[in-house]
Write a protein that holds these residues in place. Structure first.
Motif, PDB file in Angstrom:
ATOM      1  N   PRO A  88       0.805  -1.238   0.000  1.00 53.98           N
ATOM      2  CA  PRO A  88       0.000   0.000   0.000  1.00 53.98           C
ATOM      3  C   PRO A  88       0.832   1.280   0.000  1.00 53.98           C
ATOM      4  CG  PRO A  88      -0.050  -1.059   2.154  1.00 53.98           C
ATOM      5  CD  PRO A  88       0.645  -2.011   1.228  1.00 53.98           C
ATOM      6  N   ILE A  89       1.969   1.263   0.724  1.00 51.45           N
ATOM      7  CA  ILE A  89       2.787   2.484   0.829  1.00 51.45           C
ATOM      8  C   ILE A  89       3.325   2.866  -0.557  1.00 51.45           C
ATOM      9  CG2 ILE A  89       4.890   3.454   1.855  1.00 51.45           C
ATOM     10  CD1 ILE A  89       4.345   1.500   4.250  1.00 51.45           C
ATOM     11  N   GLU A  90       3.750   1.829  -1.314  1.00 52.59           N
ATOM     12  CA  GLU A  90       4.288   2.046  -2.666  1.00 52.59           C
ATOM     13  C   GLU A  90       3.204   2.549  -3.625  1.00 52.59           C
ATOM     14  OE1 GLU A  90       6.272  -1.542  -3.964  1.00 52.59           O
ATOM     15  OE2 GLU A  90       5.723  -1.120  -6.062  1.00 52.59           O
ATOM     16  N   TYR A  91       2.041   1.918  -3.609  1.00 53.41           N
ATOM     17  CA  TYR A  91       1.023   2.231  -4.626  1.00 53.41           C
ATOM     18  C   TYR A  91       0.256   3.526  -4.335  1.00 53.41           C
ATOM     19  CZ  TYR A  91       1.840  -2.347  -6.647  1.00 53.41           C
ATOM     20  OH  TYR A  91       2.431  -3.432  -7.250  1.00 53.41           O
ATOM     21  N   VAL A  92       0.037   3.835  -3.039  1.00 54.52           N
ATOM     22  CA  VAL A  92      -0.775   5.025  -2.741  1.00 54.52           C
ATOM     23  C   VAL A  92      -0.088   6.301  -3.258  1.00 54.52           C
ATOM     24  CG1 VAL A  92       0.092   5.666  -0.435  1.00 54.52           C
ATOM     25  CG2 VAL A  92      -2.340   5.910  -0.971  1.00 54.52           C
ATOM     26  N   ALA A  93       1.250   6.257  -3.368  1.00 55.12           N
ATOM     27  CA  ALA A  93       2.006   7.431  -3.821  1.00 55.12           C
ATOM     28  C   ALA A  93       2.315   7.375  -5.327  1.00 55.12           C
ATOM     29  CB  ALA A  93       3.323   7.509  -3.046  1.00 55.12           C
ATOM     30  N   ASN A  94       1.856   6.320  -6.027  1.00 54.03           N
ATOM     31  CA  ASN A  94       2.183   6.124  -7.437  1.00 54.03           C
ATOM     32  C   ASN A  94       1.175   6.848  -8.337  1.00 54.03           C
ATOM     33  OD1 ASN A  94       2.136   4.915 -10.112  1.00 54.03           O
ATOM     34  ND2 ASN A  94       3.529   3.368  -9.290  1.00 54.03           N
ATOM     35  N   PRO A  95       1.628   7.908  -9.083  1.00 55.89           N
ATOM     36  CA  PRO A  95       0.677   8.697  -9.900  1.00 55.89           C
ATOM     37  C   PRO A  95      -0.057   7.869 -10.961  1.00 55.89           C
ATOM     38  CG  PRO A  95       2.955   9.453 -10.194  1.00 55.89           C
ATOM     39  CD  PRO A  95       2.990   8.421  -9.147  1.00 55.89           C
ATOM     40  N   ALA A  96       0.585   6.827 -11.482  1.00 54.57           N
ATOM     41  CA  ALA A  96      -0.082   5.988 -12.476  1.00 54.57           C
ATOM     42  C   ALA A  96      -1.216   5.203 -11.812  1.00 54.57           C
ATOM     43  CB  ALA A  96       0.917   5.032 -13.133  1.00 54.57           C
ATOM     44  N   PHE A  97      -0.999   4.743 -10.590  1.00 53.21           N
ATOM     45  CA  PHE A  97      -2.037   4.026  -9.845  1.00 53.21           C
ATOM     46  C   PHE A  97      -3.189   4.967  -9.512  1.00 53.21           C
ATOM     47  CE2 PHE A  97      -3.819   0.738  -7.356  1.00 53.21           C
ATOM     48  CZ  PHE A  97      -4.343   1.338  -6.213  1.00 53.21           C
ATOM     49  N   GLN A  98      -2.849   6.195  -9.073  1.00 51.35           N
ATOM     50  CA  GLN A  98      -3.895   7.182  -8.749  1.00 51.35           C
ATOM     51  C   GLN A  98      -4.733   7.495  -9.991  1.00 51.35           C
ATOM     52  OE1 GLN A  98      -1.458  10.393  -7.334  1.00 51.35           O
ATOM     53  NE2 GLN A  98      -0.899   9.339  -5.422  1.00 51.35           N
ATOM     54  N   ALA A  99      -4.069   7.720 -11.130  1.00 48.89           N
ATOM     55  CA  ALA A  99      -4.794   8.026 -12.376  1.00 48.89           C
ATOM     56  C   ALA A  99      -5.670   6.841 -12.774  1.00 48.89           C
ATOM     57  CB  ALA A  99      -3.789   8.327 -13.482  1.00 48.89           C
ATOM     58  N   LYS A 100      -5.155   5.616 -12.587  1.00 48.09           N
ATOM     59  CA  LYS A 100      -5.917   4.417 -12.953  1.00 48.09           C
ATOM     60  C   LYS A 100      -7.217   4.307 -12.148  1.00 48.09           C
ATOM     61  CE  LYS A 100      -5.522  -0.558 -12.688  1.00 48.09           C
ATOM     62  NZ  LYS A 100      -4.706  -1.632 -12.153  1.00 48.09           N
ATOM     63  N   LEU A 101      -7.128   4.547 -10.822  1.00 48.11           N
ATOM     64  CA  LEU A 101      -8.343   4.466  -9.995  1.00 48.11           C
ATOM     65  C   LEU A 101      -9.347   5.543 -10.388  1.00 48.11           C
ATOM     66  CD1 LEU A 101      -7.334   3.532  -6.346  1.00 48.11           C
ATOM     67  CD2 LEU A 101      -7.954   2.074  -8.271  1.00 48.11           C
ATOM     68  N   LEU A 102      -8.852   6.755 -10.731  1.00 52.16           N
ATOM     69  CA  LEU A 102      -9.756   7.831 -11.168  1.00 52.16           C
ATOM     70  C   LEU A 102     -10.451   7.430 -12.478  1.00 52.16           C
ATOM     71  CD1 LEU A 102     -10.829  10.760 -10.890  1.00 52.16           C
ATOM     72  CD2 LEU A 102      -8.832  11.486 -12.250  1.00 52.16           C
ATOM     73  N   LEU A 103      -9.690   6.850 -13.407  1.00 54.46           N
ATOM     74  CA  LEU A 103     -10.257   6.427 -14.690  1.00 54.46           C
ATOM     75  C   LEU A 103     -11.255   5.280 -14.501  1.00 54.46           C
ATOM     76  CD1 LEU A 103      -6.951   6.661 -16.697  1.00 54.46           C
ATOM     77  CD2 LEU A 103      -9.050   7.904 -17.280  1.00 54.46           C
ATOM     78  N   ILE A 104     -10.971   4.353 -13.570  1.00 52.57           N
ATOM     79  CA  ILE A 104     -11.916   3.266 -13.279  1.00 52.57           C
ATOM     80  C   ILE A 104     -13.234   3.866 -12.768  1.00 52.57           C
ATOM     81  CG2 ILE A 104     -12.405   1.308 -11.733  1.00 52.57           C
ATOM     82  CD1 ILE A 104      -9.437   0.569 -11.924  1.00 52.57           C
ATOM     83  N   ALA A 105     -13.141   4.875 -11.876  1.00 56.85           N
ATOM     84  CA  ALA A 105     -14.362   5.524 -11.347  1.00 56.85           C
ATOM     85  C   ALA A 105     -15.143   6.186 -12.479  1.00 56.85           C
ATOM     86  CB  ALA A 105     -13.968   6.552 -10.288  1.00 56.85           C
ATOM     87  N   LEU A 106     -14.447   6.887 -13.388  1.00 49.27           N
ATOM     88  CA  LEU A 106     -15.127   7.548 -14.521  1.00 49.27           C
ATOM     89  C   LEU A 106     -15.781   6.512 -15.443  1.00 49.27           C
ATOM     90  CD1 LEU A 106     -12.486  10.271 -15.563  1.00 49.27           C
ATOM     91  CD2 LEU A 106     -14.723  10.646 -14.484  1.00 49.27           C
ATOM     92  N   ALA A 107     -15.056   5.413 -15.712  1.00 47.24           N
ATOM     93  CA  ALA A 107     -15.586   4.375 -16.620  1.00 47.24           C
ATOM     94  C   ALA A 107     -16.804   3.688 -16.009  1.00 47.24           C
ATOM     95  CB  ALA A 107     -14.485   3.362 -16.921  1.00 47.24           C
ATOM     96  N   LEU A 108     -16.769   3.440 -14.685  1.00 44.91           N
ATOM     97  CA  LEU A 108     -17.921   2.810 -14.030  1.00 44.91           C
ATOM     98  C   LEU A 108     -19.113   3.768 -13.989  1.00 44.91           C
ATOM     99  CD1 LEU A 108     -16.171   0.873 -11.094  1.00 44.91           C
ATOM    100  CD2 LEU A 108     -17.140  -0.071 -13.213  1.00 44.91           C
ATOM    101  N   ALA A 109     -18.849   5.083 -13.779  1.00 46.24           N
ATOM    102  CA  ALA A 109     -19.944   6.079 -13.784  1.00 46.24           C
ATOM    103  C   ALA A 109     -20.578   6.139 -15.171  1.00 46.24           C
ATOM    104  CB  ALA A 109     -19.385   7.449 -13.393  1.00 46.24           C
ATOM    105  N   ASN A 110     -19.747   6.070 -16.216  1.00 50.76           N
ATOM    106  CA  ASN A 110     -20.252   6.068 -17.596  1.00 50.76           C
ATOM    107  C   ASN A 110     -21.136   4.843 -17.838  1.00 50.76           C
ATOM    108  OD1 ASN A 110     -20.298   6.839 -20.469  1.00 50.76           O
ATOM    109  ND2 ASN A 110     -18.959   5.066 -20.760  1.00 50.76           N
ATOM    110  N   ALA A 111     -20.699   3.686 -17.323  1.00 46.25           N
ATOM    111  CA  ALA A 111     -21.471   2.439 -17.500  1.00 46.25           C
ATOM    112  C   ALA A 111     -22.807   2.527 -16.764  1.00 46.25           C
ATOM    113  CB  ALA A 111     -20.654   1.263 -16.981  1.00 46.25           C
TER     114      ALA A 111
END
Ligand code: HEM
Length: 151
Positions: A88-111
């Motif tokens: 968790p310490i590694e991923y919470v600070a990873n900008p690619a991981f943060q962007a991925k979770l934001l995109l997953i939220a947008l894609a699920l909202a679209n669905a």
């Protein structure tokens, strides 16, 4: 927030996922299998919504694909969460991981918006725009998922 992340990194589950030699490869393999099934089945439905051809019955395709889409998504989210819990310490600070979770939220909202207006039945211009957005957003999720290891 960092206290929660530190606590998570100290849990037995976190130690198991990152510590056992068999655990990480198995979880990542299931993650890849889960999102491959999810995105593969969803792509067929999105392409049919975009296509004006009536050769494939959209409602029948949607019913056939739904268990693969929902099952694959469930496996991807469960295994992704396990990998996050493992480091968790590694991923919470990873900008690619943060962007991925934001995109997953947008894609699920679209669905959800697509199904809320019965896009499978209407298959109109709005539904086609949502199907195109779905393809683009999940492609970005794939890209950022892969980028995580390089950031
Ligand atoms: C259905 C949605 C998802 C898709 C399409 C997806 C896609 C991907 C992709 C393409 C990779 C790279 C796999 C590789 O080449 O090794 C990956 C890795 C990963 N994903 Fe996901 N993922 C999804 C959901 C999630 C969720 C919900 C989480 C966490 C809450 C997550 C956490 C991770 C982590 C931690 C990695 C490992 C990164 C690394 O160190 O290489 N994923 N994902």
């Amino acid at each position: 927030m960092s206290q929660v992340i530190d606590w998570l990194a100290g849990t037995a589950l976190s130690r198991l996922v990152r510590g056992e030699a068999w655990a990480w490869p198995l979880v990542e393999l299931l993650h890849i299998a889960g999102f491959s099934a999810f995105i593969g089945a969803l792509l067929l439905v999105d392409l049919r919504v975009l296509a004006t051809s009536r050769t494939v019955d959209l409602a029948a395709l949607g019913r056939f694909a739904r268990p693969v889409i929902l099952g694959g998504l469930a496996v991807a989210v469960l295994t992704g969460s396990l990998m996050f819990i493992g480091r968790p310490i590694e991923y919470v600070a990873n900008p690619a991981f943060q962007a991925k979770l934001l995109l997953i939220a947008l894609a699920l909202a679209n669905a959800l918006a697509f199904h809320a207006r019965d896009g499978i039945v209407r298959a109109d211009a709005v539904a086609r725009a949502q199907a195109l957005a779905s393809i683009v957003l999940w492609a970005l999720v794939l890209g950022f998922g892969r980028f995580i290891a390089y950031v």
